[in-house]
Motif scaffolding. Structure first.
Motif, mmCIF file in Angstrom:
data_model
loop_
_atom_site.group_PDB
_atom_site.id
_atom_site.type_symbol
_atom_site.label_atom_id
_atom_site.label_comp_id
_atom_site.label_asym_id
_atom_site.label_seq_id
_atom_site.Cartn_x
_atom_site.Cartn_y
_atom_site.Cartn_z
ATOM 1 N N UNK A 1 11.907 -4.182 -23.560
ATOM 2 C CA UNK A 1 12.054 -3.947 -22.142
ATOM 3 C C UNK A 1 11.526 -2.537 -21.826
ATOM 4 N N UNK A 2 10.664 -2.461 -20.846
ATOM 5 C CA UNK A 2 10.088 -1.172 -20.451
ATOM 6 C C UNK A 2 11.057 -0.435 -19.542
ATOM 7 N N UNK A 3 11.391 0.784 -19.931
ATOM 8 C CA UNK A 3 12.267 1.645 -19.137
ATOM 9 C C UNK A 3 11.413 2.662 -18.395
ATOM 10 N N UNK A 4 11.577 2.753 -17.081
ATOM 11 C CA UNK A 4 10.858 3.744 -16.282
ATOM 12 C C UNK A 4 11.501 5.105 -16.492
ATOM 13 N N UNK A 5 10.672 6.084 -16.860
ATOM 14 C CA UNK A 5 11.162 7.427 -17.135
ATOM 15 C C UNK A 5 10.653 8.460 -16.150
ATOM 16 N N UNK A 6 9.620 8.111 -15.403
ATOM 17 C CA UNK A 6 9.014 9.066 -14.480
ATOM 18 C C UNK A 6 8.446 8.320 -13.279
ATOM 19 N N UNK A 7 8.638 8.880 -12.102
ATOM 20 C CA UNK A 7 8.035 8.344 -10.878
ATOM 21 C C UNK A 7 7.364 9.507 -10.164
ATOM 22 N N UNK A 8 6.118 9.309 -9.791
ATOM 23 C CA UNK A 8 5.375 10.309 -9.022
ATOM 24 C C UNK A 8 4.760 9.621 -7.812
ATOM 25 N N UNK A 9 4.517 10.395 -6.756
ATOM 26 C CA UNK A 9 3.932 9.869 -5.535
ATOM 27 C C UNK A 9 2.686 10.670 -5.194
ATOM 28 N N UNK A 10 1.752 10.020 -4.512
ATOM 29 C CA UNK A 10 0.546 10.719 -4.101
ATOM 30 C C UNK A 10 -0.010 10.157 -2.814
ATOM 31 N N UNK A 11 -0.832 10.953 -2.172
ATOM 32 C CA UNK A 11 -1.504 10.554 -0.940
ATOM 33 C C UNK A 11 -2.953 10.998 -1.032
ATOM 34 N N UNK A 12 -3.854 10.135 -0.594
ATOM 35 C CA UNK A 12 -5.272 10.457 -0.598
ATOM 36 C C UNK A 12 -5.948 9.909 0.636
ATOM 37 N N UNK A 13 -7.096 10.482 0.956
ATOM 38 C CA UNK A 13 -7.823 10.057 2.161
ATOM 39 C C UNK A 13 -9.301 9.862 1.886
ATOM 40 N N UNK A 14 -9.898 9.066 2.723
ATOM 41 C CA UNK A 14 -11.347 8.986 2.856
ATOM 42 C C UNK A 14 -11.593 9.341 4.315
ATOM 43 N N UNK A 15 -12.049 10.560 4.528
ATOM 44 C CA UNK A 15 -12.110 11.098 5.891
ATOM 45 C C UNK A 15 -13.179 10.466 6.773
ATOM 46 N N UNK A 16 -14.336 10.185 6.211
ATOM 47 C CA UNK A 16 -15.450 9.728 7.053
ATOM 48 C C UNK A 16 -16.066 8.394 6.647
ATOM 49 N N UNK A 17 -15.926 8.024 5.376
ATOM 50 C CA UNK A 17 -16.624 6.834 4.885
ATOM 51 C C UNK A 17 -15.828 5.539 5.050
ATOM 52 N N UNK A 18 -14.538 5.641 5.353
ATOM 53 C CA UNK A 18 -13.723 4.431 5.449
ATOM 54 C C UNK A 18 -13.629 3.710 4.120
ATOM 55 N N UNK A 19 -13.586 4.466 3.025
ATOM 56 C CA UNK A 19 -13.624 3.921 1.670
ATOM 57 C C UNK A 19 -12.202 3.830 1.109
ATOM 58 N N UNK A 20 -11.693 2.624 1.009
ATOM 59 C CA UNK A 20 -10.318 2.408 0.569
ATOM 60 C C UNK A 20 -10.133 2.756 -0.904
ATOM 61 N N UNK A 21 -11.134 2.469 -1.718
ATOM 62 C CA UNK A 21 -11.056 2.820 -3.136
ATOM 63 C C UNK A 21 -11.032 4.332 -3.307
ATOM 64 N N UNK A 22 -11.885 5.035 -2.581
ATOM 65 C CA UNK A 22 -11.918 6.495 -2.680
ATOM 66 C C UNK A 22 -10.578 7.104 -2.265
#
Length: 117
Positions: A1-22
């Motif tokens: 059973x996998x036990x979660x030991x760490x949780x991190x959060x992040x936010x990113x943007x694509x300002x002009x290209x509308x690129x969801x992957x970026x």
């Protein structure tokens, strides 16, 4: 059973290209680059044993290339889940491409039962 030991959060943007992957890739890097994850050594595991679950929220989930996101991680078994979330912000220039905001939650764990037996 996998036990979660760490949780991190992040936010990113694509300002002009509308690129969801970026935008999603930038959010992953935001979550990762704010810390140094030394959990493997702490618990006596190899870094390749790391189990990573990445949850990504963007307005158009189908436009995210999950292989690009997996490639950000130098090691570990990475599972990527992309769901509707994040935010698209219309740009005043009106070119039809919004500023894309992506949010990620990154969970890291290990198979702790394996360590016991």
């Amino acid at each position: 059973m996998v036990e979660t030991l760490l949780v991190e959060f992040g936010m990113g943007t694509s300002l002009r290209r509308g690129d969801y992957t970026q935008a999603a890739e930038r959010a992953v890097r935001d979550a990762l680059w704010h810390n140094s994850i030394n959990l493997a050594e702490l618990f006596g595991f190899d870094k390749t044993d790391m189990q990573v679950t990445l949850d990504v929220g963007v307005q158009e989930p189908e436009r995210v290339d999950v292989d690009v996101l997996r490639a950000v991680f130098p090691y570990g078994n990475v599972t990527v889940n992309v769901v509707k979330g994040g935010l698209d912000v219309p740009r005043p220039e009106g070119d039809g491409k919004p500023t894309v905001m992506a949010n990620v939650a990154l969970r890291v764990g290990f198979d702790m039962e394996r360590a016991d037996g």
